[in-house]
Scaffold this motif. Sequence first.
Motif, short mmCIF file in Angstrom:
data_model
loop_
_atom_site.label_atom_id
_atom_site.label_comp_id
_atom_site.label_asym_id
_atom_site.label_seq_id
_atom_site.Cartn_x
_atom_site.Cartn_y
_atom_site.Cartn_z
N ALA A 145 -5.47 8.58 -0.69
CA ALA A 145 -5.39 8.15 -2.08
C ALA A 145 -6.46 8.80 -2.93
O ALA A 145 -6.24 9.11 -4.11
N LEU A 146 -7.63 9.04 -2.35
CA LEU A 146 -8.72 9.65 -3.10
C LEU A 146 -8.48 11.13 -3.35
O LEU A 146 -9.00 11.69 -4.33
N LEU A 164 0.83 -1.21 0.00
CA LEU A 164 0.00 0.00 0.00
C LEU A 164 0.86 1.25 0.00
O LEU A 164 0.60 2.21 -0.76
N TRP A 214 -2.71 4.00 -8.46
CA TRP A 214 -4.00 3.96 -7.79
C TRP A 214 -4.63 2.57 -7.85
O TRP A 214 -5.35 2.17 -6.92
N ALA A 247 -6.55 5.37 2.67
CA ALA A 247 -7.55 5.29 1.61
C ALA A 247 -8.07 6.68 1.25
O ALA A 247 -8.21 7.03 0.06
N LEU A 248 -8.35 7.50 2.26
CA LEU A 248 -8.81 8.86 2.01
C LEU A 248 -7.73 9.70 1.33
O LEU A 248 -8.02 10.52 0.45
N LEU A 253 1.14 4.10 -2.96
CA LEU A 253 0.95 5.54 -2.72
C LEU A 253 2.19 6.33 -3.10
O LEU A 253 2.09 7.45 -3.63
N ILE A 271 -5.75 -2.50 -0.49
CA ILE A 271 -6.82 -2.37 0.50
C ILE A 271 -7.83 -3.51 0.34
O ILE A 271 -8.27 -4.13 1.32
N THR A 327 -5.60 2.51 8.01
CA THR A 327 -6.11 2.08 6.70
C THR A 327 -7.05 3.12 6.12
O THR A 327 -6.95 3.45 4.91
N LEU A 328 -7.97 3.65 6.93
CA LEU A 328 -8.93 4.62 6.43
C LEU A 328 -8.23 5.90 5.99
O LEU A 328 -8.58 6.48 4.95
N VAL A 360 -3.25 0.69 -5.03
CA VAL A 360 -3.81 1.13 -3.76
C VAL A 360 -5.11 0.40 -3.48
O VAL A 360 -5.32 -0.18 -2.41
N LEU A 361 -6.00 0.42 -4.47
CA LEU A 361 -7.28 -0.27 -4.31
C LEU A 361 -7.07 -1.77 -4.14
O LEU A 361 -7.75 -2.42 -3.33
#
Length: 799
Positions: A465-466, A253, A262, A462-463, A257, A269, A458-459, A265-266
């Motif tokens: 990455a968005l 991960l 991307w 993920a945020l 990043l 996760i 983790t959250l 990344v997905l």
Amino acid sequence: SALCDHIIEAGWLAAVIVTPLFFSGYSSTIMDADKLALLRSIASILAAAWLVKWIEARRLRCSPPMTSWRSPMVLPTLLVVVAYLLATLTSIAPRTSLFGSYQRAQGTYTLLSFVVVFAMIAQGLRTRRQLDRLIVTILLTSLPIALYGILQKYGLDPLAWSSNFDGRAGSTAGNPIFLGAYLIIVFALTLGKIVENVHAAVAAKRLDNPARVEIALALVYTAIASAQAIAIVVTDSRGPFLGWFAGIVMFVLLMALLWRKWQWVLGAIGFGFIGIIFLIALNLPNTPLAPLRALPAFDRLGHLANPTGEFRLFTWENAARLTLPHAPIQFPDGAPDALNVIRPLVGYGPDAMPLVYTQVAPASSFSGDAGTDRSHNATWDAWVTTGVVGLIAYQLLFLCLFLYGFRWLDLIRTDRERNAFVGLWVGLGAAGALAAIVLGQPMYLGLALPAGNIAAITLYLALFALSAGVQPQLGAARRADQILLAALLAGLFAHYVESQFGIDVPPTQAMFWAFAGLLIVLGSRQLDAVSELAPSHSGARGSAIPSWVGSAVGYAIVTATILSTLVYEFVTYAKDVSDPLLILWRGLTFNPVQNATDYAVLGLVLSVWLSATVLALFEMARSKAFTPPVVASEAKFASSPRAAMALSRKSLRAKTPRTQRRAALILLAALPIVLTALFALGLAVQLGAVPYIPTPAAHLETVLALAGQLIGIVNYYALALVILVLLTVIALFLESKPLPAAWSTSRWGSLALVSAAAATLLWINVVNLNPIRADAMYRLGQLFDNQSDWNAAVALYKR
């Protein structure tokens, strides 16, 4: 100060070798206490060297800038130290909490020793050569540990252990869980070195440059990672499996990043969530995955509620009783604990849990377990032993590690992102703990709190990455540093996950604090702020020794330390054998358990020697240690025509890189063999002088003489380790920049050096080594006790 700098570096190299690798077959505790006696001794030397350096620099008014409160990781580390000191002062047994229990020795003194090693790495590691040497030492040390675990799994262990753990491997950690917990941390760093070298090879190919060194290094590190992975699998331990999986996912991960991939990344996760769902489904009855539980690889993962899992739940339930309001603990004389009211705040003291556990544990098949000295959960252990104060410090320590790590990886770039990460960590962690309380299951609080922290990490990623933008272009050196940063964070993440199901032991603690120190050095870019050691033809002023010789000798002594430790562990006393050479050959080629010739140990030693030689040579080549010095360009700055001519002649006499590499290869291969052979011969001579004494013994004087010889063998390794450290210091002097024309120090610096050396040696001998000698004497007494020779046993116990 130059001397102290090199002592400090030699000390931290020795610390990361002996703490995971060493064990003593001559003592009763064998593992933790013996490892920590050496670690404490090394830390004492480091602290004394730093003190001498500080006194001299202060007197000469040239002291470097002191570390401030705002320096990375200073405040959380100090809070952990303060929490331990407070818990020790208020402990139910202060002496035990200070020096540690008999079996574990995990008291405040041990924590301070690890903190000293961490601080020395953080403030003293300043060059690429130091960085490479420390990382290579960590990874090389893991190789014999992994290989020995594999030998154990396949029945090739020549040592007869009292516990075989149902065929699972424990290696030099003494327990399969401890072995797996150590290896998953180191595996992440090995993975980082593989990616770093592959990335460098790809970059070199794009520029039409040869990449043979990078490819060779990637292959060597892949071989080491393969050995680590096999050893992790044969431990068959669930906690390390979960931590290993989490560490790999975290590394992928972070790399995704870092490179702004991307899809990766997905994928990372998603792979993590699939793994969690798979684990849950594997433990549910009547699912399509049920047949997998019959396979060896999934057996323990598919039976989380087996007796071992029940034991953990039982222990967590009793840990909750200790932290919640309860009747005062009773002392042996019947007196109640006067500090019962504040125990939830300050805890019962480090390493004091076994003294109070049985008073809250209800009658059960587990309640009589003598090994219940830990909660098998780092969060509960922090709360029970150091109270809420220690729990907060423990949480802050990990929070800051990931906070700084993500910032240095450019994953936290603004104050808003920092606040978001901290808010998620605190909020989700508190939510998990509160959920356990609301649901009436406080025993799960030690699991729910870190689960919230893991979800927060983790959250947040993920945020990020968005919302992330385009990654700025980084230089090759900075990119390599970020790959290593990602590997270090992945190792720390794996440890955090695994520690919620296991116990902190010396090998994992050593790696945790070493990784934390490396994280600070790499992340704060301290290496970039100091000019690198340019390859020079002279290691010291007026010396004709090239600096690469110092580097090669340093690597060779690291190898010799590893090999000598292995010899000490596997070459043991043999009845009716007194010839030193025969004792050595028998120790390396005979398996007394199977009573047959077996070359597994010899193969292990040779594999480590060969791997260390190749790895050190390629690492030196990668760091351009063999680049010929540009002496001719210095001629125009010479003070006279004669000096200019001398420099030009010196340039013509300079060896070519190919010749240097050949000489380095010979040095790297031969010096460890010579040093290890000298150590092994001295050990074998002592073993050959140990007489066989039948029981009952005819004379107690003979028994006590035997005990003296045994203590001599115990002392021998400690003395050899000191000599190897001093040899490392000499090697580092050969590698360093030219020294001033004259050595100089203040009168106070010399006085401090002599005084500190005397005080430190006395402290090490009395406080650190005497308990190990006594434990060896105790084990020898047990030998006679078990054979009903009670006079001899009593004499040894008194001694």
